[in-house]
Design an enzyme around this catalytic site. Structure first.
Site, mmCIF file in Angstrom:
data_model
loop_
_atom_site.group_PDB
_atom_site.id
_atom_site.type_symbol
_atom_site.label_atom_id
_atom_site.label_comp_id
_atom_site.label_asym_id
_atom_site.label_seq_id
_atom_site.Cartn_x
_atom_site.Cartn_y
_atom_site.Cartn_z
ATOM 1 N N TYR A 28 0.840 -1.205 0.000
ATOM 2 C CA TYR A 28 0.000 0.000 0.000
ATOM 3 C C TYR A 28 0.883 1.266 0.000
ATOM 4 O O TYR A 28 0.596 2.256 -0.681
ATOM 5 C CB TYR A 28 -0.923 -0.023 1.227
ATOM 6 C CG TYR A 28 -1.596 1.291 1.545
ATOM 7 C CD1 TYR A 28 -2.572 1.823 0.702
ATOM 8 C CD2 TYR A 28 -1.265 2.003 2.698
ATOM 9 C CE1 TYR A 28 -3.189 3.028 0.997
ATOM 10 C CE2 TYR A 28 -1.879 3.211 3.004
ATOM 11 C CZ TYR A 28 -2.838 3.726 2.152
ATOM 12 O OH TYR A 28 -3.431 4.928 2.448
ATOM 13 N N SER A 110 -3.620 12.618 8.473
ATOM 14 C CA SER A 110 -4.565 12.451 7.359
ATOM 15 C C SER A 110 -6.003 12.317 7.863
ATOM 16 O O SER A 110 -6.233 11.749 8.935
ATOM 17 C CB SER A 110 -4.181 11.195 6.577
ATOM 18 O OG SER A 110 -5.233 10.792 5.726
ATOM 19 N N GLN A 131 -4.830 17.234 7.730
ATOM 20 C CA GLN A 131 -5.139 17.196 6.294
ATOM 21 C C GLN A 131 -6.607 16.866 6.082
ATOM 22 O O GLN A 131 -7.123 15.898 6.631
ATOM 23 C CB GLN A 131 -4.261 16.147 5.597
ATOM 24 C CG GLN A 131 -4.562 15.964 4.113
ATOM 25 C CD GLN A 131 -5.502 14.806 3.848
ATOM 26 O OE1 GLN A 131 -5.449 13.793 4.532
ATOM 27 N NE2 GLN A 131 -6.375 14.944 2.862
ATOM 28 N N TYR A 133 -9.749 15.894 3.555
ATOM 29 C CA TYR A 133 -10.388 15.486 2.295
ATOM 30 C C TYR A 133 -11.815 15.985 2.385
ATOM 31 O O TYR A 133 -12.500 15.716 3.384
ATOM 32 C CB TYR A 133 -10.431 13.959 2.176
ATOM 33 C CG TYR A 133 -9.161 13.321 1.680
ATOM 34 C CD1 TYR A 133 -8.476 13.821 0.571
ATOM 35 C CD2 TYR A 133 -8.668 12.166 2.290
ATOM 36 C CE1 TYR A 133 -7.318 13.197 0.113
ATOM 37 C CE2 TYR A 133 -7.513 11.550 1.829
ATOM 38 C CZ TYR A 133 -6.850 12.067 0.736
ATOM 39 O OH TYR A 133 -5.710 11.465 0.271
ATOM 40 N N THR A 159 -6.369 18.871 0.659
ATOM 41 C CA THR A 159 -5.896 18.090 -0.492
ATOM 42 C C THR A 159 -6.905 18.196 -1.631
ATOM 43 O O THR A 159 -8.073 17.868 -1.468
ATOM 44 C CB THR A 159 -5.672 16.622 -0.088
ATOM 45 O OG1 THR A 159 -4.672 16.600 0.936
ATOM 46 C CG2 THR A 159 -5.191 15.786 -1.265
ATOM 47 N N ARG A 168 -4.589 1.631 -7.704
ATOM 48 C CA ARG A 168 -3.304 0.971 -7.459
ATOM 49 C C ARG A 168 -3.562 -0.523 -7.571
ATOM 50 O O ARG A 168 -4.282 -1.103 -6.751
ATOM 51 C CB ARG A 168 -2.742 1.360 -6.092
ATOM 52 C CG ARG A 168 -2.379 2.845 -6.006
ATOM 53 C CD ARG A 168 -1.771 3.199 -4.663
ATOM 54 N NE ARG A 168 -2.662 2.902 -3.576
ATOM 55 C CZ ARG A 168 -3.613 3.722 -3.107
ATOM 56 N NH1 ARG A 168 -3.781 4.913 -3.636
ATOM 57 N NH2 ARG A 168 -4.387 3.365 -2.109
ATOM 58 N N LYS A 255 -2.862 21.486 -1.082
ATOM 59 C CA LYS A 255 -1.949 20.399 -1.501
ATOM 60 C C LYS A 255 -2.496 19.696 -2.737
ATOM 61 O O LYS A 255 -3.700 19.465 -2.837
ATOM 62 C CB LYS A 255 -1.834 19.393 -0.351
ATOM 63 C CG LYS A 255 -1.019 18.134 -0.657
ATOM 64 C CD LYS A 255 -0.832 17.321 0.609
ATOM 65 C CE LYS A 255 0.002 16.075 0.383
ATOM 66 N NZ LYS A 255 -0.750 14.991 -0.235
ATOM 67 N N HIS A 279 0.579 13.556 -5.286
ATOM 68 C CA HIS A 279 0.114 12.541 -4.332
ATOM 69 C C HIS A 279 1.065 11.332 -4.310
ATOM 70 O O HIS A 279 0.661 10.184 -4.180
ATOM 71 C CB HIS A 279 -1.300 12.091 -4.718
ATOM 72 C CG HIS A 279 -2.206 11.826 -3.544
ATOM 73 N ND1 HIS A 279 -3.156 12.697 -3.119
ATOM 74 C CD2 HIS A 279 -2.310 10.754 -2.705
ATOM 75 C CE1 HIS A 279 -3.819 12.184 -2.080
ATOM 76 N NE2 HIS A 279 -3.308 11.012 -1.799
ATOM 77 N N ARG A 282 0.361 8.574 -6.888
ATOM 78 C CA ARG A 282 -0.750 7.653 -6.591
ATOM 79 C C ARG A 282 -2.051 8.050 -7.266
ATOM 80 O O ARG A 282 -3.061 7.387 -7.089
ATOM 81 C CB ARG A 282 -0.970 7.592 -5.068
ATOM 82 C CG ARG A 282 0.205 7.021 -4.343
ATOM 83 C CD ARG A 282 0.154 7.309 -2.857
ATOM 84 N NE ARG A 282 -0.748 6.458 -2.108
ATOM 85 C CZ ARG A 282 -0.475 5.238 -1.688
ATOM 86 N NH1 ARG A 282 0.707 4.700 -1.978
ATOM 87 N NH2 ARG A 282 -1.339 4.551 -0.984
HETATM 88 C C1 LIG Z 1 0.572 5.220 1.717
HETATM 89 C C2 LIG Z 1 0.235 6.644 1.356
HETATM 90 C C3 LIG Z 1 -0.957 7.186 1.798
HETATM 91 C C4 LIG Z 1 -1.248 8.526 1.514
HETATM 92 N N1 LIG Z 1 -2.391 9.092 2.014
HETATM 93 C C5 LIG Z 1 -2.632 10.409 1.827
HETATM 94 C C6 LIG Z 1 -3.728 11.031 2.464
HETATM 95 O O1 LIG Z 1 -4.482 10.409 3.194
HETATM 96 N N2 LIG Z 1 -3.917 12.364 2.221
HETATM 97 C C7 LIG Z 1 -3.095 13.099 1.417
HETATM 98 O O2 LIG Z 1 -3.302 14.295 1.228
HETATM 99 N N3 LIG Z 1 -2.023 12.520 0.833
HETATM 100 C C8 LIG Z 1 -1.771 11.214 1.035
HETATM 101 N N4 LIG Z 1 -0.651 10.637 0.477
HETATM 102 C C9 LIG Z 1 0.270 11.478 -0.302
HETATM 103 C C10 LIG Z 1 1.332 12.087 0.618
HETATM 104 O O3 LIG Z 1 0.778 13.054 1.456
HETATM 105 C C11 LIG Z 1 2.463 12.739 -0.180
HETATM 106 O O4 LIG Z 1 1.912 13.615 -1.132
HETATM 107 C C12 LIG Z 1 3.374 11.737 -0.867
HETATM 108 O O5 LIG Z 1 3.567 10.605 -0.062
HETATM 109 C C13 LIG Z 1 4.722 12.373 -1.172
HETATM 110 O O6 LIG Z 1 5.550 11.506 -1.840
HETATM 111 P P1 LIG Z 1 6.682 10.601 -1.128
HETATM 112 O O7 LIG Z 1 5.920 9.495 -0.444
HETATM 113 O O8 LIG Z 1 7.479 10.117 -2.257
HETATM 114 O O9 LIG Z 1 7.399 11.470 -0.126
HETATM 115 C C14 LIG Z 1 -0.351 9.306 0.748
HETATM 116 C C15 LIG Z 1 0.858 8.731 0.336
HETATM 117 C C16 LIG Z 1 1.165 7.427 0.646
HETATM 118 C C17 LIG Z 1 2.487 6.860 0.209
#
Ligand SMILES: Cc1cc2nc3c(=O)[nH]c(=O)nc-3n(C[C@H](O)[C@H](O)[C@H](O)COP(=O)(O)O)c2cc1C
Length: 390
Positions: A28, A110, A131, A133, A159, A168, A255, A279, A282
């Site tokens: 994940y 989050s 954060q 949503y 976000t 994914r 964001k 993100h 993702r």
């Molecule tokens: C497992 C996972 C869960 C994430 N969940 C959220 C989330 O709930 N809310 C959000 O704004 N971004 C989420 N993100 C994005 C992160 O806030 C961030 O933008 C991203 O991880 C940055 O890239 P990096 O992991 O390469 O540092 C998530 C990222 C990952 C890896």
């Protein structure tokens, strides 16, 4: 020497996390949408940027301290919001928030966290960021903002890049769920990852506690996941920033900006700062890496607002490249998650220490003493960067 102390790089921690965390929760974290092309580009595009090496500079009294939204930080990074962090390790959000507090940087919780706003507030002493949503159930969102304000969160991270979910494939194939389904495969995995399982048994925080118990429709866990899956608001737009900001009454960081025009719109509509982000690869697979678009966004709005960025940072060198291209600071997602999986709170601290040491040494070798002075003059050549399409 402990295993954590032997870890010298974020990649070492990632390997440790892979051994300790059940496959569906490790995958994940270590995944991007569809082909994962943007996820990979986020990491790889740093490699083309080269530092200028300057020598014979007095390197005494170096400083990595800076500010993010006026808040002092020991290093210009904040922990990014990472949903389900409490599945990487039991009470993961509390552990990561405590590590951030000890290290002197902001932690962002989050909306889709396992530990709730109140759980984190009760177990930390410094304000954290929350954060948001935006979901269709506006009364729930209003209550959520009120809860963040009541917990004294010092910024709201709104976000904007998840009105709909990028797929994914790994999560679909693994049948990802929080809490996990007790399939024979999962039970067998527990036998080889007993530490994770024992720690999970020691906590009652196993589902999305910002939501569970706070919406009438989600009376049980099955209904909670159905509710959440249909809740992301497809009508979210720039005008929403105003009422969210008014309700929260503090700074709002927008964001998920990957385009200079959107950066301008975010500022025009009241954003106090922005995070250049895809993100972590993702969402829109095929979008450029964040480091690639950062300079044009800084050109457009950097004189008016703080531009933070995230995506692909795995070292102090990557952080310095982002700063050299104009970011005021960076958010780190997977660095935190790999550290947490490798060793809980101590693992997150180890990850942060690794990045701090890399940043300090690299900055010194660039002939700089103060991280606040890092800029375009520190990379090999602006023209070269431009020619390479950055
Ligand atoms: C497992 C996972 C869960 C994430 N969940 C959220 C989330 O709930 N809310 C959000 O704004 N971004 C989420 N993100 C994005 C992160 O806030 C961030 O933008 C991203 O991880 C940055 O890239 P990096 O992991 O390469 O540092 C998530 C990222 C990952 C890896």
């Amino acid at each position: 020497m402990s295993a954590l102390d032997r870890a010298l790089t974020i990649d070492d921690l990632k390997k440790m996390a892979k051994r300790r965390v059940p496959k569906q929760f490790f995958d994940y974290v270590d995944s991007g949408a569809y082909t994962e092309g943007t996820y990979r580009a986020n990491e790889e595009d740093y490699k083309a940027i080269k530092f200028r090496q300057r020598v014979a500079v007095n390197l005494e009294n170096r400083s990595l301290a800076s500010t993010l939204l006026g808040q002092p930080v020991s290093l210009p990074v904040a922990i990014a919001p990472v949903g389900s962090t409490g599945m990487t390790d039991a009470d993961g959000e509390i552990k990561a928030a405590r590590a951030a507090e000890k290290f002197g940087i902001p932690f962002t919780l989050s909306t889709m966290a396992i530990c709730s706003i109140e759980d984190v507030a009760e177990n930390t002493t410094k304000p954290f960021w929350f954060q948001l949503y935006v979901m269709k159930d506006r009364p729930f969102i209003e209550r959520l903002i009120d809860r963040a304000r009541a917990a004294k969160c010092s910024a709201l991270v709104l976000t904007m890049d998840l009105q709909i979910l990028g797929q994914r494939h790994k999560d679909v194939r693994n049948g990802l769920k929080a809490p996990p389904k007790f399939t024979p495969r999962f039970v067998a995995e527990m036998a080889i990852k007993p530490g994770w399982a024992m720690r999970m048994l020691g906590t009652n925080r196993h589902t999305f506690r910002n939501i569970h118990g706070h919406v009438t429709e989600a009376t049980n866990l099955g209904k909670l996941s159905t509710w959440t899956a249909t809740q992301f608001d497809l009508t979210l737009n720039w005008k929403d920033i105003a009422w969210i900001k008014k309700r929260f009454g503090g700074p709002v960081i927008v964001k998920g900006i990957l385009d200079a025009e959107d950066a301008q719109l975010a500022i025009d509509n009241g954003a106090d700062a922005i995070v250049v982000s895809n993100h972590g690869g993702r969402q829109l697979d095929g979008a450029p890496s964040t480091i690639r678009v950062l300079p044009e966004i800084v050109d457009a709005v950097g004189h008016k607002t703080e531009v933070l960025m995230d995506g692909g940072i795995r070292s102090g060198q990557d952080l310095l490249k982002a700063l050299a291209l104009g970011a005021k600071g960076a958010m780190i997602g997977r660095i935190m998650a790999f550290g947490l999986g490798a060793g809980g709170e101590a693992g997150v601290l180890r990850a942060l220490e690794i990045v701090r040491k890399e940043t300090d040494t690299t900055m010194a070798l660039m002939g700089e003493r103060d991280i606040r002075n890092i800029g375009a003059h520190n990379i090999y050549s602006n023209d070269l960067v431009k020619r390479q399409g950055y």
